[in-house]
Scaffold this active site. Structure first.
Site, PDB file in Angstrom:
ATOM      1  N   CYS A  37       0.824  -1.211   0.000  1.00 23.81           N
ATOM      2  CA  CYS A  37       0.000   0.000   0.000  1.00 23.81           C
ATOM      3  C   CYS A  37       0.853   1.254   0.000  1.00 23.81           C
ATOM      4  CB  CYS A  37      -0.955  -0.001   1.197  1.00 23.81           C
ATOM      5  SG  CYS A  37      -2.226  -1.266   1.055  1.00 23.81           S
ATOM      6  N   GLU A  71       2.808   2.800   2.113  1.00 25.16           N
ATOM      7  CA  GLU A  71       2.926   3.754   3.204  1.00 25.16           C
ATOM      8  C   GLU A  71       4.252   3.631   3.937  1.00 25.16           C
ATOM      9  OE1 GLU A  71       0.389   0.397   5.144  1.00 25.16           O
ATOM     10  OE2 GLU A  71       0.774   1.249   3.164  1.00 25.16           O
TER      11      GLU A  71
END
Length: 773
Positions: free
Chosen positions: A467, A469
């Site tokens: 994702c 992050e």
């Protein structure tokens, strides 16, 4: 060095002295240890100890403002944020055994837990949060009943502090059980009231037999990255990136990988040597057995000393039988057989040629397809490739690569970007299907927060997680934790949460994995990601300036806490500490919008899938929820509709432009996240699509990563996860539903039904950089 953090001033000092004496005089040590323990016990019982707000243990204290409390201890030091309150000096603790010392597993007191047994948990979204909890995180107890929320939180907190205890005792650093109990009770209250939550991995695995008995601590981590550039080193096998991804995926860890190992001078695919004897490998009925078989097969195509490898699948349990430890039902040997055949097909097509970019991604994606076969396990992948490589950026163009349509969905694909590059060609593909995403690796290496001050601390970084992050080195894992600023009344309340949330994540870095290379990089970096969710709700309720203020001050609190915790544990400070994750089911528990993302609309129908055999189905029908067969999986799966309200003044995505979403991501990357901000920008393909390349030209200086998703017309396919509805539709739907908290938990715990432990589903698949349920 600050001594205020768990500052075991008198206790630790005497025990440390006794430890030194033990090296020279074992008999004398026994006398000193006994006398010290007795003296400590008497002092704890008979002495009045300063009592801070943070040390209170009643449920009502969860919203009390945090104030600094002066102590009379001469050696207490102060930090930039004032006296530390992560481990304050506790008052008397009811039910605490003052004689509990070294070697005893940590356990919250029964007297403390009894206060929460009948307190309704603040699950979010009109029952959806509670359903997700029971479906995903409520483990079976020895008596066959499902955990209730207060028991799940106790398991997680006990496991967290047991890790701390083991580390402190193993390194003879002086464990103070009384202060640990007080801090654990404060952490428990913050989790119970969902001011912060461990990641889904932690909620399901921490304190369970997975960590306490099997010691599979890798399962506590959200994500990982592996570089294929390492596969041709003399210390590695060609199969290593592939087996690492498979092993981690089978533990539920999402994995990123790159394509840098393609077309290497050592990457020629020879095929098994026909002059060498054929060998048969009996595959053990275990995660390790499956992974080893894939490694042996891949290496046989590169090592001319190896002949053909065949496999004996007879030890693998038949489909439908329970899987111990990680739960779920066996898919049988068929998915593994298919994987072996598919890998042979990919490598046979490369005979006599270097392994290509397509070959690497194909094998990784085929492994992902095998891991999730049978709807048992959940994982995620992200591939990184060269933005100028037409072969790579066309991997999801199934007109060019029709063979990949069957398995290409198992990964997000992103490109490594260079500031100043031409984004036009890549953006044209994004406009059509939302991929690939963009990752500025140089920005991630050079900067913590993108505030104009480079620190170059992450110069070894080579990729990120699915994702995006977290910045990661090859073989590195990361542990995330999620806070919910909008669930706090003021910054003092939020500050207290940040310290305890940070303590959870830092504790996970103490646990070793079964991968030596991973341990080496994690012990050095101690990377964590303390995240914030519910950003859209916070901005709607309190404004952007208050968010900026909380981010800036909160970041400083975490840096101060990192120093104190690291000094106490005698470990390196974390290379990076903050993040904004896209969230998944965890934010649903707390009733928060996921990460920085805005919802489809203030009022929505949220659809959730359940097994037809789940013991949750009948209670939900009885309560009045709409339950219907899942389109395409009518025989096995049902879909439940939940009407939800994201809160006053929260705008829907149609009212938030592409430019505003990019601005919010840059804002959080500047003021909060020293890792990354996971951001999927929803855009209108017609009106905003032509501006994508121009937008990236501006935001390449402010972001580390971003992905885009073309806005889909509502109803583009049946049973979409979110459907916007009006307030009248919401009111009508909610009026037909009984109070879920009055019945659902009781039905799950006490009613007859299928009570079958399942795999965690916390971070299911990543879809266009968003971890979705």
């Amino acid at each position: 060095m600050s001594l205020t953090f768990l500052c075991q001033v008198s206790t630790a000092g005497r025990l440390a002295t006794a430890n030194r004496q033990q090296l020279f005089a074992p008999a004398r040590w026994a006398q000193v240890s006994s006398a010290t323990a007795a003296a400590i016990a008497v002092r704890h019982v008979g002495t009045s100890v300063p009592h801070s707000n943070a040390a209170r243990t009643t449920a009502s204290d969860s919203t009390a403002p945090t104030t600094s409390t002066k102590t009379t201890t001469a050696t207490t030091a102060t930090t930039a944020s004032g006296p530390s309150s992560v481990h304050p000096n506790p008052g008397p603790l009811p039910g605490f055994n003052h004689y509990a010392r070294a070697g005893h597993p940590f356990k919250l007191t029964d007297a403390f837990l009894a206060k929460y047994a009948n307190v309704p948990p603040p699950f979010g979204f009109d029952g959806l949060g509670e359903l997700v909890y029971y479906r995903t995180y409520s483990r079976l107890k020895p008596n066959g009943e499902n955990e209730q929320w207060y028991e799940t939180v106790a398991r997680v907190v006990n496991g967290t502090f047991n890790l701390q205890r083991q580390w402190i005792e193993h390194h003879h650093l002086g464990w103070d059980a009384r202060k640990a109990q007080a801090t654990a009770q404060r952490m428990y209250d913050r989790i119970f009231h969902m001011k912060f939550l461990p990641p889904g991995r932690g909620l399901w695995a921490m304190g369970s037999p997975i960590t306490e008995t099997r010691r599979l601590f890798a399962a506590l981590n959200n994500c990982a990255f592996i570089s294929t550039a390492d596969m041709w080193e003399t210390t590695s096998l060609p199969s290593e990136p592939f087996t690492f991804l498979m092993d981690a995926s089978m533990l539920g860890v999402g994995v990123g990988f790159d394509t840098k190992g393609a077309n290497h001078r050592k990457s020629t695919v020879h095929g098994p040597n026909p002059s060498k004897p054929t060998s048969t490998m009996v595959i053990l009925d275990s995660r390790e057995g499956w992974v080893d078989s894939v490694g042996a097969l891949i290496d046989s195509y590169f090592d001319q000393k190896r002949g053909t490898v065949e496999f004996d699948y007879t030890l693998i349990r038949p489909a439908g039988l329970p899987i111990k430890g990680f739960g779920g039902l066996s898919s049988g040997s068929e998915p593994l057989r298919q994987l072996h055949d598919a890998i042979r097909g990919v490598l046979d097509a490369h005979r006599g040629k270097p392994l290509s970019v397509t070959g690497i991604v194909d094998i990784m994606n085929l492994i992902g397809k095998c891991v999730v076969a049978g709807n048992v396990r959940r994982t995620a992948e992200i591939a990184f490739g060269d933005a100028n490589d037409a072969e790579y950026i066309d991997l999801k163009n199934y007109q060019v690569n029709p063979h990949r349509a069957e398995f290409g969905w198992t990964s997000n694909n992103s490109v490594f970007c260079q500031v100043g590059m031409n984004y036009k060609d890549v953006c044209e593909r994004v406009r059509i299907n939302g991929e690939p995403g963009f990752f500025w690796l140089d920005n991630a290496r050079q900067f913590g927060r993108m505030n104009g001050v480079p620190d170059n601390k992450d110069w070894r970084a080579s990729g990120g997680n699915p994702c995006l992050e977290q910045t990661l080195e090859s073989h590195e894992l990361c542990c995330l934790v999620e806070t919910f600023p909008n669930n706090h009344k003021d910054f003092a309340d939020f500050q207290e949460t940040l310290k305890l949330a940070y303590l959870y994540a830092k504790t996970v870095t103490l646990a070793q994995t079964h991968w030596p290379k991973t341990n080496r990089v994690m012990l050095r970096n101690r990377r964590i990601g303390c995240g914030i969710s519910g950003v859209a709700q916070f901005v709607s309720a309190r404004g952007l300036e208050e968010l900026r203020d909380w981010c800036e001050r909160g970041y400083d609190v975490l840096q101060s806490t990192d120093k104190e915790v690291s000094d106490w544990l005698a470990i390196p400070r974390s290379i990076k500490t903050t993040t904004v994750k896209p969230s998944g089911t965890v934010s649903i528990l707390a009733g928060a919008t996921p990460g920085m993302h805005y919802p489809e609309s203030r009022y929505c129908l949220r659809r959730v899938r359940l097994s037809r055999h789940s013991n949750l189905v009948q209670p939900l029908i009885d309560m009045g929820y709409t339950v219907e067969p899942a389109v395409g999986s009518e025989d096995s799966t049902l879909v439940v509709e939940f009407p939800i309200d994201f809160g006053p003044s929260v705008r829907g995505l149609k009212d938030v432009s592409m430019w505003e979403q990019l601005n919010l991501a840059a804002f959080l990357q500047k003021h909060w996240s020293d890792n990354q901000v996971s951001c999927t920008v929803t855009f209108d393909p017609e009106s905003e699509g032509p501006h994508l390349a121009h937008a990236l030209q501006y935001y390449q200086y402010a972001l580390k990563g971003v992905s885009f998703l073309p806005r889909m017309e509502m109803g583009a396919y049946p049973q979409m996860p979110y459907e916007a509805i009006t307030k009248d539709q919401y009111d009508a739907a909610i009026a037909t539903i009984q109070d879920v908290r009055a019945t659902l938990g009781k039905s799950v715990v006490y009613d007859a039904g299928v009570k079958e432990e399942k795999d965690p589903e916390a971070e299911r698949f990543c879809n266009n950089d968003t971890c979705a349920l």
